[in-house]
Design a protein around this motif. Sequence first.
Motif, PDB file in Angstrom:
ATOM      1  N   GLY A   1     -10.651 -63.262   0.988  1.00 37.84           N
ATOM      2  CA  GLY A   1      -9.723 -62.285   1.529  1.00 37.84           C
ATOM      3  C   GLY A   1      -9.663 -60.991   0.747  1.00 37.84           C
ATOM      4  O   GLY A   1     -10.573 -60.632  -0.004  1.00 37.84           O
ATOM      5  N   SER A   2      -8.552 -60.297   0.908  1.00 36.06           N
ATOM      6  CA  SER A   2      -8.400 -58.975   0.302  1.00 36.06           C
ATOM      7  C   SER A   2      -8.396 -59.040  -1.226  1.00 36.06           C
ATOM      8  O   SER A   2      -8.812 -58.091  -1.895  1.00 36.06           O
ATOM      9  CB  SER A   2      -7.111 -58.315   0.796  1.00 36.06           C
ATOM     10  OG  SER A   2      -5.969 -59.085   0.431  1.00 36.06           O
ATOM     11  N   ARG A   3      -7.939 -60.146  -1.791  1.00 34.80           N
ATOM     12  CA  ARG A   3      -7.913 -60.251  -3.252  1.00 34.80           C
ATOM     13  C   ARG A   3      -9.322 -60.348  -3.823  1.00 34.80           C
ATOM     14  O   ARG A   3      -9.591 -59.865  -4.927  1.00 34.80           O
ATOM     15  CB  ARG A   3      -7.054 -61.429  -3.687  1.00 34.80           C
ATOM     16  CG  ARG A   3      -5.554 -61.185  -3.462  1.00 34.80           C
ATOM     17  CD  ARG A   3      -4.686 -62.250  -4.082  1.00 34.80           C
ATOM     18  NE  ARG A   3      -3.269 -61.961  -3.876  1.00 34.80           N
ATOM     19  CZ  ARG A   3      -2.533 -61.197  -4.667  1.00 34.80           C
ATOM     20  NH1 ARG A   3      -3.093 -60.641  -5.739  1.00 34.80           N
ATOM     21  NH2 ARG A   3      -1.259 -60.976  -4.415  1.00 34.80           N
TER      22      ARG A   3
ATOM     23  N   THR B   1      -8.860 -55.162  -2.319  1.00 33.31           N
ATOM     24  CA  THR B   1      -8.120 -54.273  -1.424  1.00 33.31           C
ATOM     25  C   THR B   1      -6.720 -54.817  -1.133  1.00 33.31           C
ATOM     26  O   THR B   1      -6.067 -54.359  -0.193  1.00 33.31           O
ATOM     27  CB  THR B   1      -8.878 -54.104  -0.097  1.00 33.31           C
ATOM     28  OG1 THR B   1      -9.053 -55.399   0.519  1.00 33.31           O
ATOM     29  CG2 THR B   1     -10.249 -53.479  -0.322  1.00 33.31           C
ATOM     30  N   HIS B   2      -6.266 -55.779  -1.924  1.00 32.93           N
ATOM     31  CA  HIS B   2      -4.997 -56.441  -1.665  1.00 32.93           C
ATOM     32  C   HIS B   2      -3.805 -55.584  -2.053  1.00 32.93           C
ATOM     33  O   HIS B   2      -3.908 -54.648  -2.846  1.00 32.93           O
ATOM     34  CB  HIS B   2      -4.936 -57.764  -2.436  1.00 32.93           C
ATOM     35  CG  HIS B   2      -5.043 -57.595  -3.916  1.00 32.93           C
ATOM     36  ND1 HIS B   2      -6.240 -57.343  -4.553  1.00 32.93           N
ATOM     37  CD2 HIS B   2      -4.098 -57.629  -4.909  1.00 32.93           C
ATOM     38  CE1 HIS B   2      -6.038 -57.233  -5.861  1.00 32.93           C
ATOM     39  NE2 HIS B   2      -4.749 -57.395  -6.099  1.00 32.93           N
ATOM     40  N   ARG B   3      -2.662 -55.937  -1.472  1.00 32.50           N
ATOM     41  CA  ARG B   3      -1.379 -55.382  -1.853  1.00 32.50           C
ATOM     42  C   ARG B   3      -0.686 -56.381  -2.783  1.00 32.50           C
ATOM     43  O   ARG B   3      -1.101 -57.545  -2.860  1.00 32.50           O
ATOM     44  CB  ARG B   3      -0.509 -55.138  -0.613  1.00 32.50           C
ATOM     45  CG  ARG B   3      -1.131 -54.239   0.432  1.00 32.50           C
ATOM     46  CD  ARG B   3      -0.127 -53.996   1.579  1.00 32.50           C
ATOM     47  NE  ARG B   3       0.415 -55.240   2.082  1.00 32.50           N
ATOM     48  CZ  ARG B   3      -0.132 -55.967   3.053  1.00 32.50           C
ATOM     49  NH1 ARG B   3      -1.257 -55.567   3.616  1.00 32.50           N
ATOM     50  NH2 ARG B   3       0.430 -57.095   3.456  1.00 32.50           N
TER      51      ARG B   3
ATOM     52  N   SER C   1       0.073 -59.578  -0.952  1.00 29.40           N
ATOM     53  CA  SER C   1      -0.995 -60.244  -0.207  1.00 29.40           C
ATOM     54  C   SER C   1      -1.087 -61.717  -0.578  1.00 29.40           C
ATOM     55  O   SER C   1      -0.831 -62.111  -1.722  1.00 29.40           O
ATOM     56  CB  SER C   1      -2.345 -59.573  -0.486  1.00 29.40           C
ATOM     57  OG  SER C   1      -2.380 -58.253   0.020  1.00 29.40           O
ATOM     58  N   ASP C   2      -1.470 -62.541   0.404  1.00 28.25           N
ATOM     59  CA  ASP C   2      -1.662 -63.960   0.151  1.00 28.25           C
ATOM     60  C   ASP C   2      -2.859 -64.187  -0.773  1.00 28.25           C
ATOM     61  O   ASP C   2      -3.747 -63.338  -0.890  1.00 28.25           O
ATOM     62  CB  ASP C   2      -1.918 -64.709   1.463  1.00 28.25           C
ATOM     63  CG  ASP C   2      -0.697 -64.739   2.368  1.00 28.25           C
ATOM     64  OD1 ASP C   2       0.385 -64.310   1.930  1.00 28.25           O
ATOM     65  OD2 ASP C   2      -0.846 -65.199   3.511  1.00 28.25           O
ATOM     66  N   TRP C   3      -2.862 -65.369  -1.386  1.00 25.40           N
ATOM     67  CA  TRP C   3      -4.020 -65.839  -2.139  1.00 25.40           C
ATOM     68  C   TRP C   3      -4.772 -66.813  -1.231  1.00 25.40           C
ATOM     69  O   TRP C   3      -4.216 -67.824  -0.804  1.00 25.40           O
ATOM     70  CB  TRP C   3      -3.584 -66.554  -3.418  1.00 25.40           C
ATOM     71  CG  TRP C   3      -3.010 -65.636  -4.459  1.00 25.40           C
ATOM     72  CD1 TRP C   3      -1.747 -65.136  -4.507  1.00 25.40           C
ATOM     73  CD2 TRP C   3      -3.689 -65.129  -5.605  1.00 25.40           C
ATOM     74  NE1 TRP C   3      -1.592 -64.334  -5.617  1.00 25.40           N
ATOM     75  CE2 TRP C   3      -2.766 -64.311  -6.314  1.00 25.40           C
ATOM     76  CE3 TRP C   3      -4.977 -65.275  -6.113  1.00 25.40           C
ATOM     77  CZ2 TRP C   3      -3.102 -63.652  -7.488  1.00 25.40           C
ATOM     78  CZ3 TRP C   3      -5.309 -64.615  -7.289  1.00 25.40           C
ATOM     79  CH2 TRP C   3      -4.386 -63.815  -7.962  1.00 25.40           C
ATOM     80  N   ASP C   4      -6.016 -66.484  -0.890  1.00 24.06           N
ATOM     81  CA  ASP C   4      -6.835 -67.345  -0.035  1.00 24.06           C
ATOM     82  C   ASP C   4      -7.846 -68.067  -0.915  1.00 24.06           C
ATOM     83  O   ASP C   4      -8.798 -67.448  -1.414  1.00 24.06           O
ATOM     84  CB  ASP C   4      -7.553 -66.527   1.030  1.00 24.06           C
ATOM     85  CG  ASP C   4      -6.588 -65.837   1.976  1.00 24.06           C
ATOM     86  OD1 ASP C   4      -5.599 -66.470   2.361  1.00 24.06           O
ATOM     87  OD2 ASP C   4      -6.819 -64.658   2.309  1.00 24.06           O
ATOM     88  N   LEU C   5      -7.649 -69.362  -1.089  1.00 29.89           N
ATOM     89  CA  LEU C   5      -8.524 -70.151  -1.961  1.00 29.89           C
ATOM     90  C   LEU C   5      -9.363 -71.117  -1.132  1.00 29.89           C
ATOM     91  O   LEU C   5      -8.822 -71.935  -0.381  1.00 29.89           O
ATOM     92  CB  LEU C   5      -7.702 -70.938  -2.984  1.00 29.89           C
ATOM     93  CG  LEU C   5      -6.827 -70.107  -3.929  1.00 29.89           C
ATOM     94  CD1 LEU C   5      -6.067 -71.016  -4.885  1.00 29.89           C
ATOM     95  CD2 LEU C   5      -7.681 -69.117  -4.733  1.00 29.89           C
TER      96      LEU C   5
END
Length: 277
Positions: free
Chosen positions: A27-29, A33-35, A38-42
């Motif tokens: 994801g964005s992390r 590009t995360h805020r 933003s979620d953590w997608d593992l």
Amino acid sequence: MREDYWLESGAAALAEVPGVVGVTLGGSRARGTHRPDSDWDLGVYYRGEVGLGALAELAAEVTGGPVEIHRPGAWGAWVNGGAWLVMPDGSHVDWILRDADRVERVWRECQAGRYEIGAQVGHPLGFWSPAYAGELALSRVLADPTGDLGRLKGEMREYPEPLRAALTGTAVWDAGFSVAMAGKAQASADTLHAALCLARAVGDLTQALHAHHRTWCINEKGALAAAAALPGTPPGFAERAGALLGELGRTGPELARSLEAAELLVAEVRTAVEGDG
């Protein structure tokens, strides 16, 4: 819990769960590009049987309460299973289970120019199997005790030419066919049929443009804007596709206008992807 917990000890703890062979950040992390919210997608890659009980224990330990763990297959044939965690600081963490053996099998198929599209909740235009490779290729590997994820990720740095050729050709053909099928809805003003056909066509064209430029398209979210930003994409692609779907119309003449615009968009994308390799 520190912001970098999952980058350090959290991923390592997941990798100690029976069956788990590696953990990735997506994801964005992963893209940077995360805020802050933003979620953590593992991605939790496993082989054979995964220790669901051990996952539940770890989830309860880090969140402070019970967490439902969804077994492989609970979320569908492709997205598989996992868990949604809410951490004590309010941050959201998604554990997404991935069968490492299946991911590698799908990757070998992609290398040979073969792919499939499966029905999957959360993917309204279907799950395109190359997304497995795209997820790993675009991820950040956090834990990889066996080295298998790093090996596969290294192979995926180069988008397979057979996949590019197969996906662009088939997706553009399917887009044209879908627009033709939408034409059958014009006389009866069947907006449901027309809308589904044209949405599929736009999805096909978006996939074709990504493949043509050898970029991974993981799902529908943000894919249209990303395709529009690629060099050589037909002018106004995102705006025209958005207008096509958002201003479809309900009467015969309105649908005819939309079909004409769709046919032109397909023709322009076909020219763009056939122009060079």
